[in-house]
Design an enzyme around this catalytic site. Structure first.
Site, PDB file in Angstrom:
ATOM      1  N   HIS A  95       0.869  -1.156   0.026  1.00 25.10           N
ATOM      2  CA  HIS A  95      -0.072  -0.029   0.054  1.00 25.10           C
ATOM      3  C   HIS A  95       0.791   1.078  -0.075  1.00 25.10           C
ATOM      4  O   HIS A  95       1.937   1.246   0.492  1.00 25.10           O
ATOM      5  CB  HIS A  95      -0.877   0.013   1.252  1.00 25.10           C
ATOM      6  CG  HIS A  95      -2.165  -0.679   1.093  1.00 25.10           C
ATOM      7  ND1 HIS A  95      -2.886  -0.411   0.067  1.00 25.10           N
ATOM      8  CD2 HIS A  95      -2.777  -1.911   1.704  1.00 25.10           C
ATOM      9  CE1 HIS A  95      -4.141  -1.163   0.098  1.00 25.10           C
ATOM     10  NE2 HIS A  95      -3.858  -1.922   1.111  1.00 25.10           N
ATOM     11  N   CYS A 147       0.205   2.709  -4.587  1.00 23.23           N
ATOM     12  CA  CYS A 147      -0.389   3.801  -5.158  1.00 23.23           C
ATOM     13  C   CYS A 147       0.281   5.126  -4.500  1.00 23.23           C
ATOM     14  O   CYS A 147       1.151   4.938  -3.832  1.00 23.23           O
ATOM     15  CB  CYS A 147      -1.865   3.879  -4.366  1.00 23.23           C
ATOM     16  SG  CYS A 147      -2.836   2.534  -4.993  1.00 23.23           S
TER      17      CYS A 147
END
Length: 325
Positions: A95, A147
Protein backbone atom coordinates in the site's frame (compact mmCIF):
# COMPACT_ATOMS: atom_id res chain seq x y z
CA UNK A 1 34.77 -4.84 -11.85
CA UNK A 2 34.90 -1.06 -12.21
CA UNK A 3 37.68 0.85 -13.92
CA UNK A 4 39.76 0.84 -10.71
CA UNK A 5 39.60 -2.94 -10.43
CA UNK A 6 37.12 -2.96 -7.52
CA UNK A 7 34.55 -5.74 -7.54
CA UNK A 8 31.10 -4.29 -8.21
CA UNK A 9 28.56 -5.49 -5.64
CA UNK A 10 24.90 -5.97 -6.47
CA UNK A 11 22.75 -5.59 -3.37
CA UNK A 12 18.97 -5.77 -3.05
CA UNK A 13 16.17 -5.33 -0.53
CA UNK A 14 12.81 -6.72 -1.68
CA UNK A 15 9.67 -5.95 0.35
CA UNK A 16 6.16 -7.34 -0.10
CA UNK A 17 3.25 -6.44 2.18
CA UNK A 18 -0.08 -8.27 1.71
CA UNK A 19 -1.52 -7.25 5.13
CA UNK A 20 -3.13 -10.70 5.59
CA UNK A 21 -6.39 -11.07 7.50
CA UNK A 22 -7.00 -7.32 7.66
CA UNK A 23 -9.50 -5.03 5.93
CA UNK A 24 -6.55 -3.72 3.89
CA UNK A 25 -5.50 -7.14 2.55
CA UNK A 26 -3.79 -7.37 -0.83
CA UNK A 27 -2.86 -10.56 -2.66
CA UNK A 28 -0.12 -9.95 -5.21
CA UNK A 29 2.63 -8.13 -3.34
CA UNK A 30 4.62 -11.11 -2.11
CA UNK A 31 4.34 -12.72 -5.54
CA UNK A 32 5.79 -9.52 -7.02
CA UNK A 33 8.95 -9.58 -4.96
CA UNK A 34 9.50 -13.33 -5.34
CA UNK A 35 9.25 -12.93 -9.12
CA UNK A 36 11.66 -10.00 -9.00
CA UNK A 37 14.08 -12.02 -6.87
CA UNK A 38 14.22 -14.74 -9.53
CA UNK A 39 14.72 -12.11 -12.23
CA UNK A 40 17.66 -10.35 -10.59
CA UNK A 41 19.28 -13.69 -9.74
CA UNK A 42 18.99 -15.12 -13.24
CA UNK A 43 19.49 -12.00 -15.35
CA UNK A 44 21.21 -9.22 -13.46
CA UNK A 45 24.05 -10.95 -11.64
CA UNK A 46 22.77 -10.65 -8.07
CA UNK A 47 23.76 -13.32 -5.56
CA UNK A 48 21.44 -15.03 -3.09
CA UNK A 49 23.41 -13.81 -0.06
CA UNK A 50 23.18 -10.20 -1.24
CA UNK A 51 19.38 -10.16 -1.44
CA UNK A 52 17.27 -9.47 1.65
CA UNK A 53 13.57 -10.30 1.35
CA UNK A 54 10.99 -9.00 3.84
CA UNK A 55 7.39 -10.22 3.62
CA UNK A 56 4.45 -10.41 6.00
CA UNK A 57 3.69 -14.06 5.42
CA UNK A 58 2.67 -15.72 8.71
CA UNK A 59 5.86 -17.80 8.73
CA UNK A 60 8.17 -14.84 8.11
CA UNK A 61 10.60 -14.37 10.98
CA UNK A 62 11.37 -10.72 10.17
CA UNK A 63 8.29 -8.75 9.19
CA UNK A 64 8.41 -5.68 6.91
CA UNK A 65 7.79 -3.11 9.63
CA UNK A 66 8.89 0.46 9.10
CA UNK A 67 11.91 0.00 11.35
CA UNK A 68 12.92 -3.30 9.73
CA UNK A 69 12.65 -1.92 6.19
CA UNK A 70 14.76 1.13 7.05
CA UNK A 71 17.30 -1.05 8.87
CA UNK A 72 17.61 -3.32 5.81
CA UNK A 73 18.10 -0.30 3.55
CA UNK A 74 20.75 1.11 5.88
CA UNK A 75 22.61 -2.21 5.91
CA UNK A 76 22.58 -2.21 2.13
CA UNK A 77 23.94 1.34 1.94
CA UNK A 78 26.60 0.55 4.56
CA UNK A 79 27.90 -2.33 2.40
CA UNK A 80 28.38 -0.06 -0.63
CA UNK A 81 31.82 1.42 -1.32
CA UNK A 82 32.72 4.75 -2.89
CA UNK A 83 34.06 4.48 -6.41
CA UNK A 84 33.01 0.85 -6.72
CA UNK A 85 30.05 1.27 -9.04
CA UNK A 86 27.97 -0.83 -6.63
CA UNK A 87 24.35 -1.39 -7.69
CA UNK A 88 21.73 -1.03 -4.95
CA UNK A 89 18.14 -2.09 -5.65
CA UNK A 90 14.95 -1.72 -3.61
CA UNK A 91 11.62 -3.19 -4.75
CA UNK A 92 8.51 -2.43 -2.72
CA UNK A 93 5.04 -3.84 -3.35
CA UNK A 94 2.28 -2.84 -0.98
CA UNK A 95 0.00 0.00 0.00
CA UNK A 96 0.91 3.62 -0.54
CA UNK A 97 -0.67 6.78 0.81
CA UNK A 98 -0.43 10.57 0.82
CA UNK A 99 -0.22 12.77 3.89
CA UNK A 100 -0.38 16.56 4.41
CA UNK A 101 2.86 18.22 3.32
CA UNK A 102 4.91 20.81 5.18
CA UNK A 103 6.88 21.65 2.04
CA UNK A 104 6.21 24.87 0.16
CA UNK A 105 5.28 24.85 -3.53
CA UNK A 106 4.37 21.16 -3.41
CA UNK A 107 2.15 20.43 -6.45
CA UNK A 108 -0.37 18.30 -4.54
CA UNK A 109 0.19 19.78 -1.04
CA UNK A 110 0.76 16.20 0.09
CA UNK A 111 3.76 13.94 0.63
CA UNK A 112 4.01 10.41 -0.68
CA UNK A 113 4.63 7.44 1.63
CA UNK A 114 4.73 3.66 1.64
CA UNK A 115 2.79 1.72 4.27
CA UNK A 116 4.82 -1.01 6.04
CA UNK A 117 2.89 -3.81 7.72
CA UNK A 118 2.84 -1.93 11.06
CA UNK A 119 1.78 1.40 9.44
CA UNK A 120 5.04 3.11 10.46
CA UNK A 121 5.04 5.24 7.31
CA UNK A 122 8.22 5.77 5.28
CA UNK A 123 7.98 9.02 3.32
CA UNK A 124 9.68 10.67 0.37
CA UNK A 125 11.82 12.60 2.87
CA UNK A 126 13.20 9.35 4.33
CA UNK A 127 14.11 8.10 0.86
CA UNK A 128 15.79 11.41 0.01
CA UNK A 129 17.89 11.14 3.17
CA UNK A 130 18.85 7.58 2.21
CA UNK A 131 19.90 8.56 -1.32
CA UNK A 132 22.02 11.41 0.03
CA UNK A 133 23.95 8.89 2.15
CA UNK A 134 25.02 6.80 -0.85
CA UNK A 135 28.78 6.60 -1.40
CA UNK A 136 29.90 8.46 -4.50
CA UNK A 137 29.88 6.30 -7.61
CA UNK A 138 27.10 3.95 -6.47
CA UNK A 139 23.50 3.89 -7.65
CA UNK A 140 20.17 3.23 -5.93
CA UNK A 141 17.26 2.00 -8.06
CA UNK A 142 13.84 1.88 -6.43
CA UNK A 143 10.73 0.27 -7.89
CA UNK A 144 7.59 1.06 -5.91
CA UNK A 145 4.46 -0.78 -6.99
CA UNK A 146 2.16 1.19 -4.72
CA UNK A 147 -0.42 3.93 -4.98
CA UNK A 148 0.70 7.57 -5.06
CA UNK A 149 4.27 6.40 -5.66
CA UNK A 150 5.24 9.18 -8.06
CA UNK A 151 7.78 11.41 -6.31
CA UNK A 152 8.68 8.95 -3.54
CA UNK A 153 12.27 10.22 -3.55
CA UNK A 154 11.89 13.88 -2.60
CA UNK A 155 13.41 16.42 -5.02
CA UNK A 156 14.29 13.79 -7.61
CA UNK A 157 14.01 15.13 -11.16
CA UNK A 158 11.00 13.99 -13.16
CA UNK A 159 11.98 12.30 -16.42
CA UNK A 160 8.72 10.51 -17.21
CA UNK A 161 5.69 11.81 -15.35
CA UNK A 162 2.30 13.50 -15.71
CA UNK A 163 3.73 15.82 -18.36
CA UNK A 164 4.97 12.95 -20.54
CA UNK A 165 3.34 12.42 -23.91
CA UNK A 166 0.94 9.49 -24.06
CA UNK A 167 1.82 6.68 -26.45
CA UNK A 168 -1.83 6.65 -27.68
CA UNK A 169 -2.00 2.87 -27.79
CA UNK A 170 -5.54 1.52 -28.12
CA UNK A 171 -6.51 -0.46 -25.00
CA UNK A 172 -7.07 -4.19 -25.50
CA UNK A 173 -8.19 -5.37 -22.08
CA UNK A 174 -7.53 -9.05 -21.39
CA UNK A 175 -10.72 -11.04 -20.98
CA UNK A 176 -9.46 -13.29 -18.16
CA UNK A 177 -11.62 -12.95 -15.07
CA UNK A 178 -9.79 -10.69 -12.64
CA UNK A 179 -10.36 -8.92 -9.36
CA UNK A 180 -8.79 -5.47 -9.19
CA UNK A 181 -7.92 -3.94 -5.81
CA UNK A 182 -6.38 -0.51 -5.34
CA UNK A 183 -3.04 -0.41 -3.53
CA UNK A 184 -4.10 2.87 -1.91
CA UNK A 185 -4.88 3.64 1.70
CA UNK A 186 -6.61 7.02 2.08
CA UNK A 187 -5.11 9.30 4.69
CA UNK A 188 -8.23 8.94 6.85
CA UNK A 189 -7.94 5.14 6.82
CA UNK A 190 -4.32 5.36 7.97
CA UNK A 191 -5.24 7.92 10.62
CA UNK A 192 -8.17 5.85 11.90
CA UNK A 193 -5.99 2.73 12.17
CA UNK A 194 -3.26 4.54 14.09
CA UNK A 195 -5.80 6.24 16.33
CA UNK A 196 -7.31 2.86 17.23
CA UNK A 197 -3.85 1.80 18.43
CA UNK A 198 -2.91 4.94 20.35
CA UNK A 199 -6.33 5.84 21.73
CA UNK A 200 -5.50 9.47 20.94
CA UNK A 201 -8.00 11.72 19.17
CA UNK A 202 -6.08 14.01 16.85
CA UNK A 203 -5.75 14.50 13.09
CA UNK A 204 -1.98 15.03 13.47
CA UNK A 205 -0.60 11.76 12.15
CA UNK A 206 2.83 12.54 13.56
CA UNK A 207 1.45 12.44 17.09
CA UNK A 208 0.27 8.87 16.58
CA UNK A 209 3.46 7.71 14.88
CA UNK A 210 5.68 9.19 17.59
CA UNK A 211 3.52 7.63 20.30
CA UNK A 212 3.74 4.19 18.69
CA UNK A 213 7.24 4.16 17.22
CA UNK A 214 9.29 6.88 18.92
CA UNK A 215 12.71 7.29 17.29
CA UNK A 216 11.78 4.67 14.69
CA UNK A 217 9.18 7.05 13.23
CA UNK A 218 10.00 8.74 9.94
CA UNK A 219 12.12 11.87 9.71
CA UNK A 220 9.14 13.98 8.69
CA UNK A 221 7.39 13.21 11.96
CA UNK A 222 10.37 13.58 14.29
CA UNK A 223 11.28 17.14 13.28
CA UNK A 224 9.26 20.37 13.58
CA UNK A 225 8.15 21.76 10.22
CA UNK A 226 10.73 24.56 10.08
CA UNK A 227 13.58 22.26 11.11
CA UNK A 228 12.50 19.77 8.45
CA UNK A 229 12.50 22.46 5.75
CA UNK A 230 15.97 23.59 6.82
CA UNK A 231 17.22 20.00 6.73
CA UNK A 232 15.82 19.43 3.24
CA UNK A 233 17.52 22.57 1.96
CA UNK A 234 20.79 21.52 3.59
CA UNK A 235 20.59 18.01 2.11
CA UNK A 236 19.97 19.44 -1.35
CA UNK A 237 22.79 21.99 -1.08
CA UNK A 238 25.39 19.43 0.02
CA UNK A 239 24.58 17.05 -2.83
CA UNK A 240 27.47 18.00 -5.14
CA UNK A 241 27.92 14.82 -7.18
CA UNK A 242 25.43 13.42 -9.67
CA UNK A 243 22.27 12.32 -7.87
CA UNK A 244 22.40 8.54 -7.52
CA UNK A 245 18.69 7.95 -6.94
CA UNK A 246 16.50 6.29 -9.58
CA UNK A 247 12.78 5.91 -8.86
CA UNK A 248 10.43 3.87 -11.02
CA UNK A 249 6.94 4.40 -9.66
CA UNK A 250 3.87 2.33 -10.44
CA UNK A 251 1.81 5.44 -11.01
CA UNK A 252 1.72 9.21 -10.75
CA UNK A 253 1.52 10.88 -7.34
CA UNK A 254 -2.22 11.47 -7.77
CA UNK A 255 -3.01 7.98 -9.11
CA UNK A 256 -3.57 4.51 -7.71
CA UNK A 257 -1.83 1.25 -8.61
CA UNK A 258 -3.70 -2.00 -9.16
CA UNK A 259 -3.41 -5.29 -7.27
CA UNK A 260 -4.74 -7.97 -9.63
CA UNK A 261 -6.28 -11.26 -8.55
CA UNK A 262 -6.90 -13.95 -11.17
CA UNK A 263 -8.79 -17.22 -11.17
CA UNK A 264 -5.76 -19.45 -10.62
CA UNK A 265 -4.81 -17.60 -7.44
CA UNK A 266 -1.63 -16.10 -8.91
CA UNK A 267 -2.22 -12.49 -7.96
CA UNK A 268 0.21 -9.73 -8.92
CA UNK A 269 0.74 -6.01 -9.07
CA UNK A 270 -0.10 -4.51 -12.45
CA UNK A 271 3.14 -2.51 -12.62
CA UNK A 272 5.36 -5.35 -11.38
CA UNK A 273 3.76 -7.64 -13.94
CA UNK A 274 4.33 -5.07 -16.69
CA UNK A 275 8.02 -4.83 -15.76
CA UNK A 276 8.32 -8.62 -15.89
CA UNK A 277 6.61 -8.74 -19.29
CA UNK A 278 8.92 -6.12 -20.75
CA UNK A 279 12.03 -7.86 -19.41
CA UNK A 280 10.86 -11.26 -20.64
CA UNK A 281 10.20 -9.90 -24.13
CA UNK A 282 13.51 -8.02 -24.38
CA UNK A 283 16.65 -9.99 -23.55
CA UNK A 284 19.15 -7.22 -24.14
CA UNK A 285 20.14 -4.40 -21.81
CA UNK A 286 17.55 -1.62 -21.51
CA UNK A 287 17.81 2.01 -20.53
CA UNK A 288 15.82 3.06 -17.48
CA UNK A 289 13.58 5.35 -19.51
CA UNK A 290 12.96 2.62 -22.08
CA UNK A 291 11.84 0.19 -19.41
CA UNK A 292 9.38 2.65 -17.87
CA UNK A 293 7.90 3.76 -21.20
CA UNK A 294 7.48 0.15 -22.32
CA UNK A 295 5.83 -0.74 -18.99
CA UNK A 296 3.46 2.19 -19.57
CA UNK A 297 2.60 0.78 -22.97
CA UNK A 298 1.89 -2.67 -21.51
CA UNK A 299 -0.44 -1.23 -18.87
CA UNK A 300 -2.25 0.88 -21.45
CA UNK A 301 -2.76 -2.10 -23.74
CA UNK A 302 -4.19 -4.07 -20.82
CA UNK A 303 -6.59 -1.27 -19.94
CA UNK A 304 -5.07 -0.13 -16.63
CA UNK A 305 -5.50 3.54 -15.79
CA UNK A 306 -2.14 4.14 -14.13
CA UNK A 307 0.96 5.76 -15.56
CA UNK A 308 4.38 4.62 -14.30
CA UNK A 309 6.89 7.42 -13.84
CA UNK A 310 10.67 7.79 -13.79
CA UNK A 311 12.53 10.17 -11.49
CA UNK A 312 16.31 10.50 -11.73
CA UNK A 313 19.10 12.61 -13.19
CA UNK A 314 19.40 13.06 -16.96
CA UNK A 315 22.44 10.79 -16.87
CA UNK A 316 20.63 7.99 -15.06
CA UNK A 317 17.60 8.20 -17.35
CA UNK A 318 19.86 6.93 -20.13
CA UNK A 319 21.73 4.48 -17.90
CA UNK A 320 21.19 0.73 -18.27
CA UNK A 321 18.61 -0.72 -15.87
CA UNK A 322 20.53 -2.31 -12.97
CA UNK A 323 23.69 -2.12 -15.12
CA UNK A 324 22.77 -5.41 -16.77
CA UNK A 325 25.98 -7.41 -17.38
Amino acid sequence: MDQQGMVKKRLAVLVGCNYPNTRNELHGCINDVLAMKETILSRFGFKQDDIEVLTDEPESKVKPTGANIKAALRRMVDKAQAGSGDILFFHYSGHGTRIPSVKSAHPFKQDEAIVPCDFNLITDVDFRELVNQLPKGTSFTMISDSCHSGGLIDKEKEQIGPSSVSSNISPAIETTNKTITSRALPFKAVLDHLSSLTGITTSDIGTHLLELFGRDAGLKFRLPAMDLMDLLETMTAREKHVDSGILMSGCQADETSADVGVGNGKAYGAFSNAIQRVLNENEGAMKNKQLVMMARDVLERLGFHQHPCLYCSDQNADATFLSQP
